[in-house]
Design a protein around this motif. Structure first.
Motif, PDB file in Angstrom:
ATOM      1  N   PRO A 137       4.979   3.683   9.694  1.00  0.00           N
ATOM      2  CA  PRO A 137       3.533   3.715   9.933  1.00  0.00           C
ATOM      3  C   PRO A 137       3.153   3.584  11.418  1.00  0.00           C
ATOM      4  N   ILE A 139      -0.342   2.664  12.951  1.00  0.00           N
ATOM      5  CA  ILE A 139      -1.696   2.229  12.625  1.00  0.00           C
ATOM      6  C   ILE A 139      -2.470   2.027  13.925  1.00  0.00           C
ATOM      7  N   ARG A 141      -6.325   1.602  14.934  1.00  0.00           N
ATOM      8  CA  ARG A 141      -7.727   1.456  14.543  1.00  0.00           C
ATOM      9  C   ARG A 141      -8.250   0.116  15.061  1.00  0.00           C
ATOM     10  N   SER A 147      -4.938  -6.821   9.135  1.00  0.00           N
ATOM     11  CA  SER A 147      -5.198  -5.675   8.256  1.00  0.00           C
ATOM     12  C   SER A 147      -4.241  -4.531   8.565  1.00  0.00           C
ATOM     13  N   HIS A 148      -3.870  -4.370   9.843  1.00  0.00           N
ATOM     14  CA  HIS A 148      -2.858  -3.379  10.215  1.00  0.00           C
ATOM     15  C   HIS A 148      -1.558  -3.658   9.458  1.00  0.00           C
ATOM     16  N   ARG A 150      -1.020  -5.365   6.699  1.00  0.00           N
ATOM     17  CA  ARG A 150      -1.082  -5.153   5.261  1.00  0.00           C
ATOM     18  C   ARG A 150      -0.863  -3.672   4.934  1.00  0.00           C
ATOM     19  N   THR A 151      -1.433  -2.818   5.778  1.00  0.00           N
ATOM     20  CA  THR A 151      -1.221  -1.379   5.592  1.00  0.00           C
ATOM     21  C   THR A 151       0.237  -1.010   5.858  1.00  0.00           C
ATOM     22  N   ASP A 154       2.323  -2.043   2.917  1.00  0.00           N
ATOM     23  CA  ASP A 154       2.105  -1.183   1.753  1.00  0.00           C
ATOM     24  C   ASP A 154       2.774   0.179   1.922  1.00  0.00           C
ATOM     25  N   ARG A 155       2.729   0.719   3.140  1.00  0.00           N
ATOM     26  CA  ARG A 155       3.294   2.053   3.374  1.00  0.00           C
ATOM     27  C   ARG A 155       4.805   2.033   3.526  1.00  0.00           C
TER      28      ARG A 155
END
Length: 229
Positions: A137, A139, A141, A147-148, A150-151, A154-155
């Protein structure tokens, strides 16, 4: 063996793992394995992997031109250079050789520029930063770093305890470490050899002590089972 001696051995093991070539990990006889190392290393971008921070650049920034085929970084449309910290280039190259995955967690508002830089800047004559990352990933943003992560979890399918994180902002380090339990390393002036090695050594040491505690718990459980009979 006392705890102090075990910790000392783990620290020595970490230093050995960090400096050894990737071939030594694949040896079936006599070679140490790399199960103590992180399964994923996550980096911030601005003033962690490269300099300057993208918001400091004059506009226009794009298009980019590679310098020395990317080994010297990238030249912006306003004739400013963006390049990796010297230690960051060595670290990324080493991680790529050891096949340890790399991901990115950045809050820069210039996502398009950042992605082009990842593809333009090279860690060696054949490998760009984007090549090092591969399908892990990226990320980018403006949301919080937790929150980065967690993504990223998940990925990638990789748990927080198996990750380590390097960032130049202390607030991000505290956010990710305290909320998620990710081993996080503060690098206020970018990646350096000393900070990198210290962070990896601490990760291995903590993982080793965790394994020791797990072993004791398993041993106690087995004893309790035996007492039942």
């Amino acid at each position: 063996m006392c705890t102090r001696n075990i910790t000392k051995l783990l620290v020595l093991c970490a230093a050995s793992l960090i400096s050894r070539p990737v071939e030594s990990f694949s040896s079936k006889k006599g070679g140490a394995d790399n199960t103590m190392l992180p399964k994923l290393v996550v980096f911030d971008l601005d003033y962690t992997l490269w300099r300057p921070e993208l918001y400091q650049l004059d506009h226009p920034i794009l298009p980019l031109q590679s310098i020395k085929e990317g080994i010297g970084g990238a030249l912006t449309a306003s004739n400013e250079i963006v390049d990796l910290f010297p230690a960051a280039r060595r670290v990324l190259c080493d991680l790529h050789q050891k096949q340890i995955p790399v991901a990115i967690a950045s809050r820069t508002h210039l996502e398009k520029v950042a992605l082009q830089l990842l593809s333009t800047i090279m860690v060696d004559g054949e490998t760009s930063v984007a090549n090092v990352i591969g399908d892990m990933p990226v990320i980018i943003r403006g949301t919080s770093k937790d929150s980065h992560f967690r993504t990223i979890r998940d990925r990638s399918g990789i748990s927080f305890v198996d990750m380590t994180f390097y960032d130049n902002e202390l607030l991000n380090i505290e956010d990710v470490q305290n909320r998620l339990g990710v081993h996080s390393v503060y690098c206020p002036y970018g990646i350096t050899d000393k900070i990198w090695e210290s962070g990896m050594t601490d990760f291995v040491s903590k993982r080793g002590m965790g394994s020791k505690r797990d072993s004791k718990r398993r041993s106690r459980k087995q004893k309790n089972n035996y007492n039942f009979y």
